[in-house]
Design an enzyme around this catalytic site. Structure first.
Site, mmCIF file in Angstrom:
data_model
loop_
_atom_site.group_PDB
_atom_site.id
_atom_site.type_symbol
_atom_site.label_atom_id
_atom_site.label_comp_id
_atom_site.label_asym_id
_atom_site.label_seq_id
_atom_site.Cartn_x
_atom_site.Cartn_y
_atom_site.Cartn_z
ATOM 1 N N GLY A 43 66.701 -89.832 18.477
ATOM 2 C CA GLY A 43 66.396 -91.563 18.680
ATOM 3 C C GLY A 43 67.712 -92.209 18.909
ATOM 4 N N HIS B 52 68.518 -98.948 11.377
ATOM 5 C CA HIS B 52 69.345 -99.607 12.326
ATOM 6 C C HIS B 52 69.311 -100.878 12.795
ATOM 7 C CE1 HIS B 52 72.190 -96.079 13.415
ATOM 8 N NE2 HIS B 52 71.385 -94.846 14.005
ATOM 9 N N GLN C 66 73.059 -99.149 18.990
ATOM 10 C CA GLN C 66 74.055 -98.836 18.678
ATOM 11 C C GLN C 66 74.795 -98.409 20.937
ATOM 12 O OE1 GLN C 66 71.203 -95.251 17.948
ATOM 13 N NE2 GLN C 66 73.143 -94.369 16.854
ATOM 14 N N CYS D 25 73.245 -88.589 13.257
ATOM 15 C CA CYS D 25 73.527 -90.220 14.204
ATOM 16 C C CYS D 25 74.247 -90.049 15.375
ATOM 17 C CB CYS D 25 73.923 -91.135 13.208
ATOM 18 S SG CYS D 25 73.611 -92.749 14.088
ATOM 19 N N LEU D 26 74.282 -90.649 16.527
ATOM 20 C CA LEU D 26 74.832 -90.285 17.671
ATOM 21 C C LEU D 26 75.984 -91.427 17.267
ATOM 22 C CD1 LEU D 26 72.708 -90.361 20.173
ATOM 23 C CD2 LEU D 26 73.839 -88.239 20.207
ATOM 24 N N HIS E 68 65.196 -93.894 10.718
ATOM 25 C CA HIS E 68 66.227 -94.052 10.759
ATOM 26 C C HIS E 68 67.017 -95.119 11.515
ATOM 27 C CE1 HIS E 68 70.759 -91.863 11.728
ATOM 28 N NE2 HIS E 68 69.946 -92.402 12.800
ATOM 29 N N GLU E 69 66.246 -95.535 12.601
ATOM 30 C CA GLU E 69 66.030 -96.035 13.852
ATOM 31 C C GLU E 69 65.580 -97.182 13.004
ATOM 32 O OE1 GLU E 69 67.710 -95.315 16.171
ATOM 33 O OE2 GLU E 69 67.565 -93.154 15.856
HETATM 34 NI NI NI Z 1 71.611 -93.087 14.452
#
Ligand code: NI
Length: 157
Positions: free
Chosen positions: A46, A134, A51, A88-89, A130-131
């Site tokens: 995701g 964010h 981000q 997480c990226l 998670h997203e």
């Molecule tokens: Ni993330």
């Protein structure tokens, strides 16, 4: 081609509340297209707009079957519980132990503003939560129990 740069957790945009999308225009469509391309390129599950430095409530999630575009997503209901590894990226190379619901249902708008619902289990439920975190400026490292150790990571599949 529209690869966007993925910001890391040091950047202020990862810690801000994102505003709802109000215009379902070409600019949004370009953002969604770029985010999908960026997610596929990075090999993540995701990606949320903050981000890539955009403080709007936009998320893309790779369910394995399709890439869902979630605009203004909200958690409708959750059930069960799972405690597991989460990455997480924006936090490259690290994984934490995070408790999430086992099933999560979201309501969101598509790129044209039409509402739809989507339900995810296990990894996808984890990803939805998670997203959406964010979009509220929350990174998983703020809700995790602890980082996983090298040994734990190597021991997992
Ligand atoms: Ni993330």
């Amino acid at each position: 081609m529209g690869l966007r740069k993925i910001l890391t957790v040091k950047e202020p945009s990862l810690h801000k509340m994102c505003r709802p999308v109000e215009k379902f225009d070409g600019k949004l469509h370009k953002l969604l297209d770029d985010m999908k391309e960026t997610l596929l390129d990075a090999g993540g599950v995701g990606l949320a707009a903050p981000q890539v430095g955009i403080l709007r409530r936009v998320v893309v999630v790779d369910t394995g079957e399709e890439i869902l575009e979630l605009v203004n997503p909200e958690l409708l209901e959750t059930s069960g519980e799972q405690v597991g590894a989460e990455g997480c990226l924006s936090v490259p190379g690290k994984y934490g132990l995070v408790k999430r619901p086992m099933v999560a249902k979201v309501r969101a708008q598509d790129r044209n503003g039409d509402y739809f619902e989507a339900e995810g289990e296990e990894l996808i439920a984890r990803c939805f939560c998670h997203e959406i975190d964010h979009l509220d400026g929350i990174v998983y490292t703020e809700v995790m129990e602890r980082y996983l150790t090298e040994e734990e990571l190597n021991g997992e599949d």
